[in-house]
Structure formats: structure tokens, C-alpha cells
Scaffold this motif. Sequence first.
Motif, short mmCIF file in Angstrom:
data_model
loop_
_atom_site.label_atom_id
_atom_site.label_comp_id
_atom_site.label_asym_id
_atom_site.label_seq_id
_atom_site.Cartn_x
_atom_site.Cartn_y
_atom_site.Cartn_z
N PHE A 1 4.29 7.63 20.26
CA PHE A 1 4.25 6.20 20.09
C PHE A 1 5.56 6.01 19.11
CE2 PHE A 1 3.12 2.41 17.70
CZ PHE A 1 2.32 1.87 18.82
N PRO A 2 6.03 5.17 19.51
CA PRO A 2 7.45 4.62 18.57
C PRO A 2 7.01 3.77 17.44
CG PRO A 2 7.33 3.14 20.57
CD PRO A 2 6.11 4.09 20.47
N TYR A 3 6.89 4.12 16.33
CA TYR A 3 6.69 3.36 15.08
C TYR A 3 7.70 2.65 14.82
CZ TYR A 3 2.76 6.84 14.70
OH TYR A 3 1.82 7.67 15.07
N VAL A 4 7.23 1.46 14.36
CA VAL A 4 8.41 0.43 13.75
C VAL A 4 9.27 0.95 12.60
CG1 VAL A 4 8.77 -1.89 12.58
CG2 VAL A 4 7.13 -1.54 14.49
N ASN A 5 8.42 1.55 11.57
CA ASN A 5 9.30 2.25 10.46
C ASN A 5 8.52 3.42 10.02
OD1 ASN A 5 7.00 0.99 8.88
ND2 ASN A 5 8.22 -0.81 8.66
N ALA A 6 9.26 4.18 8.70
CA ALA A 6 8.52 5.20 8.49
C ALA A 6 6.87 5.07 7.77
CB ALA A 6 9.45 5.99 7.20
N HIS A 7 7.03 3.93 7.24
CA HIS A 7 5.64 3.29 6.69
C HIS A 7 4.60 3.67 7.77
CE1 HIS A 7 2.62 1.48 4.46
NE2 HIS A 7 2.51 0.58 5.09
N ARG A 8 4.70 2.78 8.82
CA ARG A 8 3.97 2.79 9.75
C ARG A 8 3.56 4.11 10.48
NH1 ARG A 8 0.42 -0.50 9.57
NH2 ARG A 8 -0.22 0.37 11.43
N ALA A 9 4.58 4.95 10.66
CA ALA A 9 4.27 6.42 11.06
C ALA A 9 3.40 7.26 9.76
CB ALA A 9 5.50 7.17 11.21
N ASP A 10 3.56 7.00 8.58
CA ASP A 10 2.93 7.54 7.56
C ASP A 10 1.41 7.35 7.41
OD1 ASP A 10 2.83 9.09 4.70
OD2 ASP A 10 2.59 7.00 4.04
N ILE A 11 1.22 6.05 7.71
CA ILE A 11 -0.36 5.54 7.29
C ILE A 11 -0.95 5.74 8.84
CG2 ILE A 11 0.58 3.87 5.73
CD1 ILE A 11 -0.23 1.76 7.51
N ALA A 12 -0.26 5.76 9.77
CA ALA A 12 -1.20 5.81 11.13
C ALA A 12 -2.41 6.69 11.21
CB ALA A 12 -0.28 6.03 12.26
N PRO A 13 -2.16 8.06 10.89
CA PRO A 13 -3.40 9.09 10.73
C PRO A 13 -4.55 8.63 10.05
CG PRO A 13 -1.25 10.13 10.77
CD PRO A 13 -0.92 8.75 10.26
N ARG A 14 -4.23 7.88 8.93
CA ARG A 14 -5.08 7.29 7.98
C ARG A 14 -5.74 6.09 8.31
NH1 ARG A 14 -1.19 9.29 5.03
NH2 ARG A 14 -0.73 7.18 4.13
N ARG B 1 3.40 -11.94 -1.44
CA ARG B 1 4.46 -10.91 -1.95
C ARG B 1 3.98 -9.53 -1.38
NH1 ARG B 1 3.32 -11.47 -6.67
NH2 ARG B 1 1.75 -10.10 -7.03
N ASN B 2 2.83 -9.20 -1.35
CA ASN B 2 2.42 -7.88 -0.71
C ASN B 2 2.59 -7.78 0.78
OD1 ASN B 2 1.39 -5.92 -2.99
ND2 ASN B 2 0.76 -7.97 -3.65
N SER B 3 2.32 -9.10 1.51
CA SER B 3 2.61 -9.05 2.72
C SER B 3 3.89 -8.67 3.09
CB SER B 3 2.10 -10.30 3.33
OG SER B 3 1.01 -10.73 3.26
N SER B 4 4.99 -9.40 2.45
CA SER B 4 6.19 -9.19 2.61
C SER B 4 6.69 -7.88 2.51
CB SER B 4 7.24 -10.18 1.74
OG SER B 4 6.90 -11.56 1.98
N ILE B 5 6.38 -7.15 1.58
CA ILE B 5 6.56 -5.85 1.31
C ILE B 5 5.90 -4.67 2.54
CG2 ILE B 5 6.66 -3.86 -0.26
CD1 ILE B 5 6.22 -5.78 -2.64
N ALA B 6 4.89 -5.08 2.88
CA ALA B 6 4.03 -4.15 3.88
C ALA B 6 5.08 -4.31 5.16
CB ALA B 6 2.80 -4.55 3.94
N LEU B 7 5.65 -5.49 5.42
CA LEU B 7 6.28 -5.59 6.83
C LEU B 7 7.68 -5.44 6.57
CD1 LEU B 7 4.52 -9.06 7.76
CD2 LEU B 7 3.96 -6.69 8.66
N ASP B 8 8.04 -5.10 5.40
CA ASP B 8 9.66 -4.96 5.23
C ASP B 8 10.17 -3.58 5.69
OD1 ASP B 8 12.38 -4.74 4.41
OD2 ASP B 8 12.02 -5.87 2.65
N SER B 9 10.82 -3.46 6.85
CA SER B 9 11.54 -2.23 6.84
C SER B 9 12.40 -1.46 5.93
CB SER B 9 12.57 -2.50 8.44
OG SER B 9 11.35 -2.75 9.60
N ALA B 10 12.98 -2.40 5.13
CA ALA B 10 13.88 -1.82 4.09
C ALA B 10 13.07 -1.17 2.74
CB ALA B 10 14.88 -2.73 3.60
N ALA B 11 11.62 -1.41 2.92
CA ALA B 11 10.75 -1.03 1.73
C ALA B 11 10.68 0.50 2.03
CB ALA B 11 9.70 -1.78 1.77
N SER B 12 10.38 1.41 0.65
CA SER B 12 10.08 2.66 1.00
C SER B 12 8.75 2.80 1.45
CB SER B 12 10.28 3.48 -0.40
OG SER B 12 9.38 2.89 -1.24
#
Length: 413
Positions: free
Chosen positions: A82-95, A180-191
Motif C-alpha cells: 500500500f503506497p502511504y501518503v507519508n511516514a506518519h500514515r505508514a507509522d499509524i496504519a497498523p494501530r 490547528r491539529n487537523s493541519s498538522i495531522a495532514l501536513d506531509s512536512a510534519a514529523s
Amino acid sequence: MADTLTDTAPDMAAAAPEYPMQRDARCPLAPPPAVHGLRDGKPISRVRIWNGSTPWLITRHADQRALLTDPRVSDDDLEAGFPYVNAHRADIAPRSPRMITNTDAPEHTRLRRTVNAPFVVKRIEAMRAPVQKIVDELIDDMLAGPNPADLLTALALPVPSLVIADLLGVPYEDHDFFQRNSSIALDSAASPEEARAASGALAAYLDKLIGLRLESPAEGVLSEMAGRVNNGEMTRTEAVHMGVAMLIAGHETTATMISLGTLALLQNPDQLALVRDTDDPKVIAGAVDELLRYLTIVQTGVRRVAKEDIELGGVTIRAGAGMIFDLHAANWDPEAFPEADRLNITRSARQHQAFGYGPHQCLGQNLARLELQVVYGTLYRRIPTLRLAAPIEQLAFDRTGTTYGVACLPVAW
């Protein structure tokens, strides 16, 4: 012979272009030129994403329609490849809990049924008068305030935030928190850590509200979902994360379309005049769909993975291969929309794919259309001299989030 390249080819990552692609700063409202080139030359081709993998990029309108309704194409983000949008999505997918955004039928069908009722046309249409009141009051405030003004903060963000807060039963006074939190959650530049914290804060917030509605039902979709939790139709975790998804999608995309759509019309004064000078609801509805097609603000594409081998257009997409559907490329496909690079609100654009396509098409599209119809049908009529207060070259465009828009839209009248 069919193209059967695999992700293990040693030169694949080096040869594939990076995705998302860069826009031309001289044409900030157009898709990236490289996307046009792929659609016109090799409409099913490999691209390289953030983690070095090389999913297929699907760019033609007809190909997207065929694949997005194909049961062999999966939205399950736990499937290998599955081609995740960013590292965050890949990180949280299993949980992550299973939701309408990451499941296939029959689970997707069950979950969609639990939240579909508030978004059917009849219930959304009943909101037209309240939305009109919100828009009129915000325009009153804007006219009474500073001139020039930032349309994003004066109108574009408050309209969908007020509407989704009312629909869900979320206190509007908390809008700064969820924006504010929505923007961070969707931001590909966020860690991943920043995105995880933002997503966790939103989930905790919605869990608290769901808990209150489990004990004391009230008006709003959250209360309806709490009732379904009590009836055993969905779990509390499912309700919480569905609420988070609605809260994020319910204001982020519409706010972007209000501001970017206004910018597009100001750049095309002949089309603006057609919108401003009409009182025909059908013309306004057509303008909304044409602007959705023309702008297609989701810039990260729709992500899927093949569950079986699929042959299309002389290409074999192997089982386990990721796929990205570039919606803007499809919506500028000249085979589907002649003179697609021209904004033309009189064209029939209803077949656009700005909301995706198939069983996973955007749940909130009826609400988004209603809000945009009210705003576009009111703003330019009430402020006929509306104009940009800064050159378009000076505007800052958001290139890191899920949606593409402006960080600020200075306007004067």
C-alpha cells in the motif's frame, strides 16, 4: 507485450519520477506539467514516493473510473505494497481502527451505512437556510471590518468550521484547536511524532465528546453515532475515529475550495461575471462542479493497492503493487473534458473526480457542494467589486498538505 516491471528492478527507483510532482509557479492553479506529460504519453506509469517505493500512477479519467470500481483494487492500508501518503500514515496504519477510509467490502459497507444518513441529499438540503445565515453574517462582519481583509480567515475557514461543528454537535469555540491539529495531522512536512501527537489530541477530544453523548444524547451526528454504539452497531473506537475523519475533512477541504475558487474566479473575470450576475441555482451548481474539476485540491492522489493481477492499457499491474490516482490529471483529461485547461462554468462538469469515484467516493460531497453553492452564490453578488489585494505571484501556496491552497488570500473591495 504487457509492461510487467516490478518494484525489485534495480533501476526502478532511479528511473521513476518523484511524486507528488512540482507545479509551475507561473501557473499555480494548473496540475504539474509532468503529470500532463505522463497522462498524454504513458498514462499508467511508475513514480517514486517518499519511502523509495514505486507505485503505479494512474492519470487518465477513463482508467481511473475503471480501476476505482474494480473489486481487485483495495483501499486496505494493511495490505503489503500500500503506497502511504507519508511516514506518519505508514507509522499509524497498523494501530489504526478499521474505518470507511481503509477498508473494503463488506466491512466498508457496514461502516459506511452507520454514518451515511446525515449526508444524504434531503438532510443536507435542509441545511441550506442555516448555511445561508452563517455566510451572510460572516460577510456582514467582513464588510464592517478592515479593508483589505484575508478571505481565508474572514470567511473560508469559519463557514465550514461552523457548519461541521453544528452538524457533528462539536462546540465551535474549540475550532482553533481542531483546525490547528487537523493541519498538522495532514501536513506531509510534519514529523511522525508531531502528526501522531496531533492525531492523538483530536482522538482524545472526540472520545470525550462521544462519552458525553453516550450518557446524555443531544443534537448532532456524534450523538447519532453514540446511539449506534449503545445499540452495538459500531464500537466507541470506530465512532471516535469516524468523528475525527469528519471533523478534519469537513472543514479543511471546503475552506480551501472557498479561497482557491475565489482566486480562480478573480483570475477569470468573465467567469466571475457569470457567477456574480446570475440568480439561477442551476448555474451556481454548475459553477461549483466546474471549479471542483478545475482546481481538484487533493494533491496527494487517491491511494490503493492491487489484490490480484490487473491488465489495463497494455500494462500488467501485479498483485501487491501500489497505485496512486492523480485526480487533477484526470479532471484535466481532454478526452473527458475538451479544453480542460480553461475554466468554463457553463460546461457540464458533473463527471469530475474531485471527490474520488466508486464505493469510496467522498461521504461529505453533498455538504461540500451545498456550502460552496451558498458561498459562491452570495459573496460576489454582495461584494461585486471584490478584487485581489496582492499580486498572485506574492501569494503563498500550501504544497505540503493533503489539499493544495493558499495560506492567505488578501482581498479588497
